[in-house]
Design a protein around this motif. Structure first.
Motif, PDB file in Angstrom:
ATOM      1  N   ALA A  36       0.324   0.415   6.432  1.00  0.00           N
ATOM      2  CA  ALA A  36       0.596   1.254   5.274  1.00  0.00           C
ATOM      3  C   ALA A  36       1.428   2.463   5.684  1.00  0.00           C
ATOM      4  N   THR A 293       0.047   1.404  -3.941  1.00  0.00           N
ATOM      5  CA  THR A 293       1.276   0.634  -3.708  1.00  0.00           C
ATOM      6  C   THR A 293       2.472   1.432  -4.218  1.00  0.00           C
ATOM      7  N   LYS A 338       2.549  -0.795   0.907  1.00  0.00           N
ATOM      8  CA  LYS A 338       1.236  -0.150   0.838  1.00  0.00           C
ATOM      9  C   LYS A 338       1.355   1.301   1.280  1.00  0.00           C
TER      10      LYS A 338
END
Length: 343
Positions: A36, A293, A338
């Motif tokens: 992420a 997201t 992410k």
């Protein structure tokens, strides 16, 4: 001895293949899961701003007239050249006078006939019908003479400057304009305004017009007409500006920017650096946090306030107050990444 060595090497190779390929020798591709992206976000809020629209346009003469007579024939004489300044009523062009002279001869003859018939009618020697026919013929010739005279001796309908000349003396007039007369001491411009502001724009509103030719100088203008319909393709409506130009510093054809104050509106204003620009184009976009997201949202830019800028989503409702805007780390993102929110 050599046989023992060969046997050991073969067994070692088999063990290696089993270890690498798994049971039965199957080969599985190894994929690396993307981590992420660490980003910082800012919760967007709607705020009240004094809205000023900057709209581009091109200046036009308030009045422009193509000098194109309604009769055919040779051009006897053109009295002006490109750049000539003329007043209303100035003679511009003299066309071939043959048609006009013929009409004037017929008019004089008909006038004599009408006088004779009028006298006979008074004595009861001719009927009302004969008199009416003669009078109608005379009136028609009077109108024809007026029309031909105006189109033979062509005069300026307003004060202005000759901006084009397409013929010379003696040439046959084919219908294309002989001259173009343009007013330059009074200009106009047509601006296209987003439909959102239709209720706020009224005839009589004062606006400022600027040109890059005169940095820092603003020319006063007035909204003269607000067009009543909205273009369904661009979702804009038009307004006509009336621009006094007594000093004649600005001219028809110049590119200008119009600053139109439309009062206070609710807007979303964000840090300027949070807005990204698509490489090779002028498209702008931002990223918002959509439940962990990254979601890319196309925007257009509105009014700028120092290091902050108003953003307007291209798709209505794509951004709203309360959404989290990515303000740090957005340059590394692609749609769908992410996110890891950091303080």
């Amino acid at each position: 001895m050599n046989k023992v060595i060969r046997t050991s090497l073969i067994m070692a190779a088999v063990v290696s293949l089993v270890a690498c390929g798994g049971k039965g020798g199957d080969k599985t591709a190894t994929t690396t899961k993307k981590e992420a992206e660490k980003v910082k976000v800012l919760t967007m809020e709607s705020e009240r701003i004094a809205k000023t629209l900057e709209l581009s346009s091109t200046l036009e003469g308030y009045e422009t007239m193509n000098i194109a007579p309604s009769i055919t024939g040779h051009i006897e004489h053109i009295y002006v050249e490109v750049g000539s300044r003329v007043q209303k009523g100035t003679m511009l062009v003299r066309m071939d006078q043959t048609q006009l002279n013929t009409t004037r001869i017929n008019l004089a003859s008909t006038k004599t006939e009408l006088d004779r018939v009028t006298a006979l009618k008074a004595s009861g020697s001719v009927s009302q019908q004969v008199y009416d026919q003669t009078k109608a013929g005379y009136d028609q010739l009077v109108e024809t003479e007026r029309f031909q005279s105006e189109n033979t001796f062509v005069k300026a309908q307003f004060a202005g400057v000759i901006s084009a000349k397409n013929y010379e003396d003696g040439e046959m007039y084919t219908g294309a304009p002989i001259l173009t007369l343009t007013q330059i001491n009074h200009l106009k411009a047509i601006i296209n305004i987003p439909e959102t502001y239709f209720p706020k724009v009224k005839a009589g509103m004062k606006v400022g017009v600027e040109s890059d030719i005169y940095p820092g100088e603003t020319f006063g203008a007035t909204i003269e007409i607000v067009y009543p319909t909205v273009d369904p393709q661009s979702h804009t409506f038009q307004a006509k500006l009336s621009i006094p130009n007594g000093g004649e510093k600005i001219r028809p054809g110049m590119y200008v920017r119009t600053h139109l104050a439309v009062g206070e509106v609710d807007a979303i204003v964000v840090p300027y650096q949070s807005v990204l620009k698509l490489t090779g184009a002028n498209d702008r976009y931002v990223f918002v946090n959509d439940n962990g997201t990254a979601r890319r949202v196309a925007v257009t830019l509105g009014q700028r306030f120092d290091d902050r800028i108003e953003i307007i989503p291209v798709e209505a409702g794509a951004i709203k107050a309360g959404d989290q805007l990515v303000v740090t780390g957005q340059a590394r993102l692609v749609d769908g990444d992410k996110l890891e929110i950091v303080e």
